[in-house]
Write a protein that holds these residues in place. Structure first.
Motif, PDB file in Angstrom:
ATOM      1  N   HIS A 198      14.602  11.247  15.468  1.00  0.00           N
ATOM      2  CA  HIS A 198      13.953  11.905  14.304  1.00  0.00           C
ATOM      3  C   HIS A 198      12.872  12.536  14.647  1.00  0.00           C
ATOM      4  O   HIS A 198      12.197  12.395  15.488  1.00  0.00           O
ATOM      5  CB  HIS A 198      13.707  10.865  13.012  1.00  0.00           C
TER       6      HIS A 198
ATOM      7  N   ALA B 275       8.911  13.119  13.386  1.00  0.00           N
ATOM      8  CA  ALA B 275       7.757  12.240  12.615  1.00  0.00           C
ATOM      9  C   ALA B 275       6.625  13.206  12.668  1.00  0.00           C
ATOM     10  O   ALA B 275       6.093  13.749  13.445  1.00  0.00           O
ATOM     11  CB  ALA B 275       7.669  11.152  13.241  1.00  0.00           C
TER      12      ALA B 275
ATOM     13  N   GLU C 277       2.309  12.803  10.851  1.00  0.00           N
ATOM     14  CA  GLU C 277       1.217  12.101  10.541  1.00  0.00           C
ATOM     15  C   GLU C 277       0.841  12.655   9.027  1.00  0.00           C
ATOM     16  O   GLU C 277       0.487  13.581   9.265  1.00  0.00           O
ATOM     17  CB  GLU C 277       0.388  11.736  11.522  1.00  0.00           C
TER      18      GLU C 277
ATOM     19  N   ASP D  14       5.811  -0.642   8.418  1.00  0.00           N
ATOM     20  CA  ASP D  14       5.812  -0.747   9.720  1.00  0.00           C
ATOM     21  C   ASP D  14       5.593  -2.275   9.984  1.00  0.00           C
ATOM     22  O   ASP D  14       4.323  -2.460   9.824  1.00  0.00           O
ATOM     23  CB  ASP D  14       5.266   0.167  10.560  1.00  0.00           C
TER      24      ASP D  14
ATOM     25  N   PHE E 166       5.546   4.358   5.834  1.00  0.00           N
ATOM     26  CA  PHE E 166       6.471   5.415   6.263  1.00  0.00           C
ATOM     27  C   PHE E 166       7.507   5.626   5.365  1.00  0.00           C
ATOM     28  O   PHE E 166       8.032   4.744   4.711  1.00  0.00           O
ATOM     29  CB  PHE E 166       6.570   5.031   7.807  1.00  0.00           C
TER      30      PHE E 166
ATOM     31  N   PHE F 145      11.241   8.340   4.856  1.00  0.00           N
ATOM     32  CA  PHE F 145      12.077   9.304   5.601  1.00  0.00           C
ATOM     33  C   PHE F 145      12.803  10.493   4.531  1.00  0.00           C
ATOM     34  O   PHE F 145      12.927   9.816   3.480  1.00  0.00           O
ATOM     35  CB  PHE F 145      13.407   8.681   6.368  1.00  0.00           C
TER      36      PHE F 145
ATOM     37  N   VAL G  45      13.645  13.401   8.915  1.00  0.00           N
ATOM     38  CA  VAL G  45      12.224  13.690   9.154  1.00  0.00           C
ATOM     39  C   VAL G  45      11.403  12.449   8.548  1.00  0.00           C
ATOM     40  O   VAL G  45      11.713  12.125   7.553  1.00  0.00           O
ATOM     41  CB  VAL G  45      11.669  14.909   8.356  1.00  0.00           C
ATOM     42  N   GLU G  46      10.496  12.045   9.384  1.00  0.00           N
ATOM     43  CA  GLU G  46       9.682  10.634   8.883  1.00  0.00           C
ATOM     44  C   GLU G  46       8.061  11.512   8.609  1.00  0.00           C
ATOM     45  O   GLU G  46       7.597  12.248   9.272  1.00  0.00           O
ATOM     46  CB  GLU G  46       9.524   9.767   9.900  1.00  0.00           C
ATOM     47  N   LEU G  47       7.670  10.583   7.462  1.00  0.00           N
ATOM     48  CA  LEU G  47       6.390  10.753   7.344  1.00  0.00           C
ATOM     49  C   LEU G  47       5.530   9.355   7.567  1.00  0.00           C
ATOM     50  O   LEU G  47       6.264   8.239   7.153  1.00  0.00           O
ATOM     51  CB  LEU G  47       5.721  11.129   5.821  1.00  0.00           C
ATOM     52  N   TYR G  48       4.479   9.427   8.524  1.00  0.00           N
ATOM     53  CA  TYR G  48       3.938   8.174   8.849  1.00  0.00           C
ATOM     54  C   TYR G  48       2.564   8.251   8.639  1.00  0.00           C
ATOM     55  O   TYR G  48       1.872   9.116   8.893  1.00  0.00           O
ATOM     56  CB  TYR G  48       4.111   7.978  10.381  1.00  0.00           C
TER      57      TYR G  48
END
Length: 131
Positions: free
Chosen positions: A80, A82, A84, A108, A115, A117, A126-129
């Motif tokens: 994926h 990611a 921030e 997490d 986080f 997706f 796509v991930e948001l962390y």
């Protein structure tokens, strides 16, 4: 010198199936800044360089009729992309307001950071962390 002297990720290249749809997604929905857009007539292809903050760049490519790439979460290869963010909940809400389906926010277990997706127009995870 250890290794080969890598300093940072220079860019991430993404091939999209619908250039205008993906350009709208990455620029208007995610808020990435266009750096340079060129049409390569010999390849019937656009290339859009997008800034991600001050450090990284995404290259968005279009090609006529690109083949589909099977994507399974645990398949070999890129898993994926990611990004921030300061506030995952606020970013999730904003994406949903734009009609983008976003998974529930998770924590997490190792970092205790939030986080979530969602997918780009071609199904790229796509991930948001949260920072």
């Amino acid at each position: 010198m250890v290794g080969i002297g890598l300093k940072r990720v220079h860019h991430i290249a993404i091939i999209c199936s619908d250039y205008e749809k993906s350009k709208h997604f990455y620029v208007d929905c995610l808020g990435l800044s266009p750096v340079r857009e060129v049409y390569r007539k010999e390849r019937n292809s656009y290339k859009l360089d997008l800034a991600v903050g001050d450090h990284y760049q995404i290259e968005l490519f279009s090609f006529p009729d690109p083949p589909a790439r099977p994507s399974f979460p645990e398949a070999a290869g890129l898993r994926h992309l990611a990004f921030e963010v300061d506030d995952v909940e606020a970013s999730k809400k904003r994406l949903e307001e734009m009609g983008i389906q976003v998974e529930d926010v998770r924590i997490d277990p190792y970092t205790e950071k939030k986080f979530t997706f969602f997918q780009d127009p071609d199904g790229l995870p796509v991930e948001l962390y949260e920072s």
